[in-house]
Enzyme design. Structure first.
Site, short mmCIF file in Angstrom:
data_model
loop_
_atom_site.label_atom_id
_atom_site.label_comp_id
_atom_site.label_asym_id
_atom_site.label_seq_id
_atom_site.Cartn_x
_atom_site.Cartn_y
_atom_site.Cartn_z
N ASN A 1 2.39 3.60 -10.39
CA ASN A 1 1.33 3.50 -11.13
C ASN A 1 -0.27 3.48 -10.25
OD1 ASN A 1 -0.55 2.43 -13.48
ND2 ASN A 1 -0.97 1.00 -11.82
N SER B 1 -1.85 11.80 -15.43
CA SER B 1 -2.94 11.89 -16.17
C SER B 1 -3.04 13.09 -17.30
CB SER B 1 -3.94 11.68 -15.64
OG SER B 1 -5.04 12.25 -16.33
N ALA C 1 -9.57 17.38 -6.79
CA ALA C 1 -8.61 16.33 -6.07
C ALA C 1 -7.85 15.58 -7.12
CB ALA C 1 -9.52 15.50 -5.30
N TYR C 2 -8.48 15.14 -8.19
CA TYR C 2 -7.67 14.28 -8.98
C TYR C 2 -6.80 15.20 -9.98
CZ TYR C 2 -6.58 10.56 -12.50
OH TYR C 2 -6.01 9.54 -13.20
N THR D 1 -10.74 0.73 -17.90
CA THR D 1 -10.44 -0.21 -16.54
C THR D 1 -11.53 0.60 -15.50
OG1 THR D 1 -9.23 1.67 -15.72
CG2 THR D 1 -8.16 0.31 -16.79
N ASP E 1 0.69 -1.19 -0.23
CA ASP E 1 0.04 -0.03 -0.01
C ASP E 1 0.76 1.21 0.01
OD1 ASP E 1 -1.42 2.14 0.91
OD2 ASP E 1 -3.16 1.10 1.88
N LYS F 1 -2.64 15.18 -9.73
CA LYS F 1 -1.73 14.79 -10.76
C LYS F 1 -0.95 15.86 -11.21
CE LYS F 1 -3.19 10.22 -11.44
NZ LYS F 1 -2.32 9.36 -11.24
N VAL G 1 -8.77 5.15 -20.67
CA VAL G 1 -8.35 3.29 -20.76
C VAL G 1 -9.63 2.59 -19.93
CG1 VAL G 1 -6.84 1.35 -20.63
CG2 VAL G 1 -5.98 3.66 -20.85
N1 LIG Z 1 -7.98 4.42 -16.90
C1 LIG Z 1 -7.67 5.63 -17.44
O1 LIG Z 1 -8.31 6.00 -18.32
C2 LIG Z 1 -6.55 6.48 -16.81
C3 LIG Z 1 -6.52 7.73 -17.46
C4 LIG Z 1 -5.38 8.40 -16.99
C5 LIG Z 1 -4.55 8.00 -15.83
N2 LIG Z 1 -4.81 6.96 -15.32
C6 LIG Z 1 -3.95 6.57 -14.02
O2 LIG Z 1 -3.53 5.32 -14.50
C7 LIG Z 1 -3.19 4.53 -13.23
C8 LIG Z 1 -3.97 2.92 -13.41
O3 LIG Z 1 -5.29 3.42 -13.36
P1 LIG Z 1 -6.25 2.26 -13.83
O4 LIG Z 1 -6.93 3.04 -14.79
O5 LIG Z 1 -5.57 0.87 -13.98
O6 LIG Z 1 -7.28 1.96 -12.44
P2 LIG Z 1 -7.59 0.95 -11.67
O7 LIG Z 1 -7.96 -0.35 -12.39
O8 LIG Z 1 -8.72 1.39 -10.61
O9 LIG Z 1 -6.30 0.53 -10.81
C9 LIG Z 1 -5.88 1.48 -9.85
C10 LIG Z 1 -4.76 0.49 -9.12
O10 LIG Z 1 -4.09 1.31 -8.01
C11 LIG Z 1 -4.35 0.50 -6.83
N3 LIG Z 1 -4.37 1.63 -5.52
C12 LIG Z 1 -5.18 2.31 -5.15
N4 LIG Z 1 -4.90 2.87 -3.96
C13 LIG Z 1 -3.71 2.17 -3.68
C14 LIG Z 1 -2.72 2.41 -2.79
N5 LIG Z 1 -2.96 3.24 -1.51
N6 LIG Z 1 -1.54 1.54 -2.49
C15 LIG Z 1 -1.32 0.63 -3.63
N7 LIG Z 1 -2.11 0.50 -4.79
C16 LIG Z 1 -3.29 1.21 -4.67
C17 LIG Z 1 -5.65 -0.01 -6.92
O11 LIG Z 1 -5.65 -1.17 -6.00
P3 LIG Z 1 -6.81 -2.13 -5.44
O12 LIG Z 1 -7.07 -3.14 -6.67
O13 LIG Z 1 -6.33 -2.52 -3.91
O14 LIG Z 1 -8.10 -1.16 -5.26
C18 LIG Z 1 -5.63 -0.75 -8.25
O15 LIG Z 1 -4.83 -1.98 -8.24
C19 LIG Z 1 -3.71 5.51 -12.04
O16 LIG Z 1 -2.76 5.97 -11.57
C20 LIG Z 1 -4.61 6.36 -12.86
O17 LIG Z 1 -4.90 7.59 -12.34
C21 LIG Z 1 -5.86 6.08 -15.84
#
Ligand SMILES: NC(=O)c1ccc[n+]([C@@H]2O[C@H](COP(=O)([O-])OP(=O)(O)OC[C@H]3O[C@@H](n4cnc5c(N)ncnc54)[C@H](OP(=O)(O)O)[C@@H]3O)[C@@H](O)[C@H]2O)c1
Length: 236
Positions: A87, A137, A158-159, A194, A60, A163, A192
């Site tokens: 990430n 982001s 916040a987001y 997710t 974490d 970032k 993406v």
């Molecule tokens: N998807 C998009 O469109 C998008 C766009 C721009 C940027 N991003 C960035 O890409 C990254 C990955 O996002 P994603 O889309 O893959 O989202 P996701 O599927 O929600 O994955 C986020 C991951 O971060 C983990 N996490 C949250 N809090 C944490 C903590 N305190 N310590 C360790 N791990 C933690 C989550 O763990 P749990 O499984 O335990 O919840 C999850 O595995 C993020 O930084 C996000 O801001 C995503």
């Protein structure tokens, strides 16, 4: 230790797991960080079944005990860390209390990565070509925020601020490491599909991992202190 070692945070699912998969296919030993041990081991097992050398790491990013344990494990087992991908991220703007949302976002999106990177720097410095990748982001880009169509109807204080702060820290860290072999960059993965991006997102997870994987494997003449999507530079 000739094999390259990469640690990816938030790697239980989504883009983080895919970054682990793609780096693993390139021959890296991948350490998959997840908030609890079971999740990290589940993710590692999945990639091991694909013939990738993957190991689960309880991490974490807001937990200083976890961070200390990871640093000790990397020292003892590998003596170096070639790639760190910060990430893990959260989107907390749905929380009712404005300040709680901002604090929670900064804890995971900025303070956690800063503490982890600080703890791991000695082992990243021990790599002949350390790479630090901060998963940011486009919503952290001050240069595009006002014109971003996603924010015509709502805002995400916040987001976006967490970032944007991650972006500023990326530049700061790259400056402080400019006399080393380490490269530090931020990226936007794209919008993406997710849990965070939602099902309407146009990009598949495999494509969403590409920007971070490229920055994690930059050659010696590659950039540092930049913000990228795929191979295109983005405005801060
Ligand atoms: N998807 C998009 O469109 C998008 C766009 C721009 C940027 N991003 C960035 O890409 C990254 C990955 O996002 P994603 O889309 O893959 O989202 P996701 O599927 O929600 O994955 C986020 C991951 O971060 C983990 N996490 C949250 N809090 C944490 C903590 N305190 N310590 C360790 N791990 C933690 C989550 O763990 P749990 O499984 O335990 O919840 C999850 O595995 C993020 O930084 C996000 O801001 C995503």
């Amino acid at each position: 230790m000739t094999k390259q070692v990469a640690l990816i945070t938030g790697a239980y699912k989504g883009i983080g797991l895919e970054i682990g998969r793609q780096l693993g296919r390139l021959g890296f030993i991948v350490l998959l960080g997840a908030r609890n041990k079971n999740k990290s081991e589940t993710a590692a097992l999945l990639l091991q079944e694909e013939n990738i050398e993957a190991h689960g790491v309880e991490l974490d990013v807001t937990n200083s005990v976890h961070i200390e344990a990871v640093a000790k494990r990397i020292e003892a087992e590998y003596g170096k860390l070639d790639v760190l991908v910060n990430n893990a991220g959260v989107y907390t703007d749905h929380l009712e209390n404005y300040l709680d949302a901002i604090r929670a976002s900064f804890e995971v999106n900025l303070f956690g990565p800063q503490a982890l990177t600080e703890a791991l720097l000695p082992w990243i410095k021990a790599s002949p070509a350390g790479r630090i990748v901060n998963q940011s982001s486009i919503l952290g880009s001050l240069g595009t925020l006002l014109s971003n169509p996603m924010y015509g109807e709502r805002s995400a204080p916040a987001y976006t601020t967490s970032k944007a702060a991650m972006n500023a820290w990326t530049v700061q860290l790259s400056i402080s490491l400019r006399d080393t072999m380490i490269k530090v960059n931020a990226c936007h993965p794209g919008w993406v599909k997710t849990d965070m991006g939602g099902s309407s997102a146009p990009m598949e997870i495999s494509e969403g991992a590409e920007s971070a994987v490229w920055l994690a494997t930059l050659p010696p003449d590659g950039p540092t202190g930049g913000f990228f999507h795929k191979r295109d530079q983005l405005p801060w």
